[in-house]
Design a protein around this motif. Structure first.
Motif, PDB file in Angstrom:
ATOM      1  N   HIS A 146       1.167  -1.178   0.336  1.00 34.39           N
ATOM      2  CA  HIS A 146       0.478  -0.012   0.173  1.00 34.39           C
ATOM      3  C   HIS A 146       0.866   1.381  -0.121  1.00 34.39           C
ATOM      4  N   VAL A 147       0.572   2.306  -1.019  1.00 36.43           N
ATOM      5  CA  VAL A 147       1.184   3.632  -1.413  1.00 36.43           C
ATOM      6  C   VAL A 147      -0.007   4.415   0.190  1.00 36.43           C
ATOM      7  N   ALA A 148       0.363   5.223   0.591  1.00 35.76           N
ATOM      8  CA  ALA A 148      -0.729   6.252   1.184  1.00 35.76           C
ATOM      9  C   ALA A 148      -0.439   7.152   0.221  1.00 35.76           C
ATOM     10  N   THR A 149      -1.696   8.109  -0.185  1.00 35.75           N
ATOM     11  CA  THR A 149      -1.837   9.035  -0.300  1.00 35.75           C
ATOM     12  C   THR A 149      -0.901  10.360  -0.321  1.00 35.75           C
ATOM     13  N   HIS A 150      -0.452  10.968  -1.432  1.00 38.05           N
ATOM     14  CA  HIS A 150       0.892  11.841  -1.552  1.00 38.05           C
ATOM     15  C   HIS A 150       1.531  12.466  -2.829  1.00 38.05           C
ATOM     16  N   VAL A 151       2.231  13.843  -2.438  1.00 35.46           N
ATOM     17  CA  VAL A 151       2.329  14.950  -3.365  1.00 35.46           C
ATOM     18  C   VAL A 151       3.692  14.749  -3.907  1.00 35.46           C
ATOM     19  N   HIS A 152       3.744  14.862  -5.548  1.00 32.90           N
ATOM     20  CA  HIS A 152       4.963  14.512  -5.892  1.00 32.90           C
ATOM     21  C   HIS A 152       5.443  15.657  -6.795  1.00 32.90           C
ATOM     22  N   LEU A 153       6.644  16.446  -5.845  1.00 35.27           N
ATOM     23  CA  LEU A 153       7.324  17.962  -6.325  1.00 35.27           C
ATOM     24  C   LEU A 153       7.968  17.312  -7.770  1.00 35.27           C
ATOM     25  N   ASN A 154       7.185  17.222  -9.343  1.00 37.35           N
ATOM     26  CA  ASN A 154       7.838  17.147 -10.646  1.00 37.35           C
ATOM     27  C   ASN A 154       8.597  18.915 -10.670  1.00 37.35           C
ATOM     28  N   VAL A 155       9.149  18.224 -11.616  1.00 35.45           N
ATOM     29  CA  VAL A 155       9.960  18.612 -11.938  1.00 35.45           C
ATOM     30  C   VAL A 155      10.344  18.254 -13.515  1.00 35.45           C
ATOM     31  N   THR A 156      10.014  19.120 -14.847  1.00 37.25           N
ATOM     32  CA  THR A 156      10.129  18.587 -15.804  1.00 37.25           C
ATOM     33  C   THR A 156      10.917  19.214 -16.982  1.00 37.25           C
ATOM     34  N   TYR A 157      11.206  17.983 -17.711  1.00 38.04           N
ATOM     35  CA  TYR A 157      12.482  18.530 -18.764  1.00 38.04           C
ATOM     36  C   TYR A 157      11.329  18.300 -20.379  1.00 38.04           C
ATOM     37  N   LEU A 158      12.216  19.025 -21.198  1.00 38.04           N
ATOM     38  CA  LEU A 158      11.392  19.141 -23.359  1.00 38.04           C
ATOM     39  C   LEU A 158      13.161  17.867 -23.160  1.00 38.04           C
ATOM     40  N   LEU A 159      12.081  16.981 -23.728  1.00 35.75           N
ATOM     41  CA  LEU A 159      13.366  15.853 -24.288  1.00 35.75           C
ATOM     42  C   LEU A 159      12.995  15.451 -26.173  1.00 35.75           C
ATOM     43  N   GLU A 160      14.407  15.085 -26.618  1.00 32.85           N
ATOM     44  CA  GLU A 160      13.583  14.362 -27.750  1.00 32.85           C
ATOM     45  C   GLU A 160      14.417  12.896 -28.651  1.00 32.85           C
ATOM     46  N   ALA A 161      13.256  12.587 -29.177  1.00 31.64           N
ATOM     47  CA  ALA A 161      13.975  11.304 -29.620  1.00 31.64           C
ATOM     48  C   ALA A 161      13.201  11.455 -31.135  1.00 31.64           C
ATOM     49  N   SER A 162      13.428  10.475 -32.555  1.00 31.87           N
ATOM     50  CA  SER A 162      12.901  10.152 -33.654  1.00 31.87           C
ATOM     51  C   SER A 162      12.112   8.940 -33.294  1.00 31.87           C
ATOM     52  N   GLU A 163      11.509   8.792 -34.299  1.00 31.98           N
ATOM     53  CA  GLU A 163      10.185   8.274 -34.316  1.00 31.98           C
ATOM     54  C   GLU A 163      10.479   6.766 -34.274  1.00 31.98           C
ATOM     55  N   SER A 164      11.761   6.945 -35.642  1.00 31.00           N
ATOM     56  CA  SER A 164      11.508   5.663 -36.219  1.00 31.00           C
ATOM     57  C   SER A 164      12.298   4.953 -35.420  1.00 31.00           C
ATOM     58  N   GLU A 165      12.981   5.215 -33.528  1.00 31.92           N
ATOM     59  CA  GLU A 165      13.500   4.258 -33.292  1.00 31.92           C
ATOM     60  C   GLU A 165      13.018   3.316 -32.568  1.00 31.92           C
TER      61      GLU A 165
END
Length: 187
Positions: free
Chosen positions: A123-142
């Protein structure tokens, strides 16, 4: 530059980010274990808005816990380099090998509520994520591959479609913001 300095220097995009930035910095002043799950109330996560080379599509994973298409990312688990965490999680969750940051700067920040759930039989109790987002890139062909213990599908979606396929209302708002910011970054 450490994470605290990066967060202090980050320029919020909207009122949500302004408020969340203040709270995250206050939490950093209050708790000394935000980079581990030992803090069961709040801890850092890193996410990736993983776009194709044309920046017209985003790679999403169908997450088993949330039963929804979602961005990729994960817990810091003691690592204070959240860009590294975002890159590592993006690779692990998609099978991609060639993922690169468009910028090493923070792309967005969010405080995300996580409902109680069961993970790996515990069981994991209700909590919050302090989230940091990054803009990443990849090829659709991979080639991509699922990570069966976390997701059951991976797919590239047009930016607007990525919002539509998410079944989490609060995440739709986040994804809309990320897409709007992508438009700003493209100018």
């Amino acid at each position: 530059m450490n994470m605290r300095q990066q967060l202090e220097q980050y320029k919020p995009y909207n009122p949500q980010e302004e408020k969340d930035q203040k709270i995250i910095l206050r939490y950093m002043d209050t708790f000394d274990n935000l980079f581990t799950r030992e803090n069961e109330f709040a801890h850092f996560t890193a996410s990736a808005w993983l776009v194709n080379e044309e920046h017209t599509k985003v790679l999403m994973a169908y997450h088993n816990i949330y039963n929804s298409w979602s961005w990729v990312g994960g817990h810091a688990d003691g690592d204070m380099d959240l860009l590294y965490v975002a890159l590592k999680e993006a690779k692990e969750e998609t099978g991609l090998e060639n993922v690169r940051p468009i910028s090493e700067e923070i792309y967005s920040i969010e405080i995300l509520g996580v409902p109680a759930h069961v993970k790996k039989g515990k069981h994991v109790a209700t909590h919050v994520h302090l989230n940091v987002t990054y803009l990443l890139e990849a090829s659709e062909s991979e080639l991509t591959r699922i990570k069966p213990d976390e997701n059951s599908d991976i797919g590239w979606f047009e930016l607007e479609r990525a919002i539509e396929v998410s079944t989490e209302p609060e995440m739709k708002v986040v994804y809309q913001k990320l897409n709007e910011k992508l438009g700003v970054h493209m100018i």
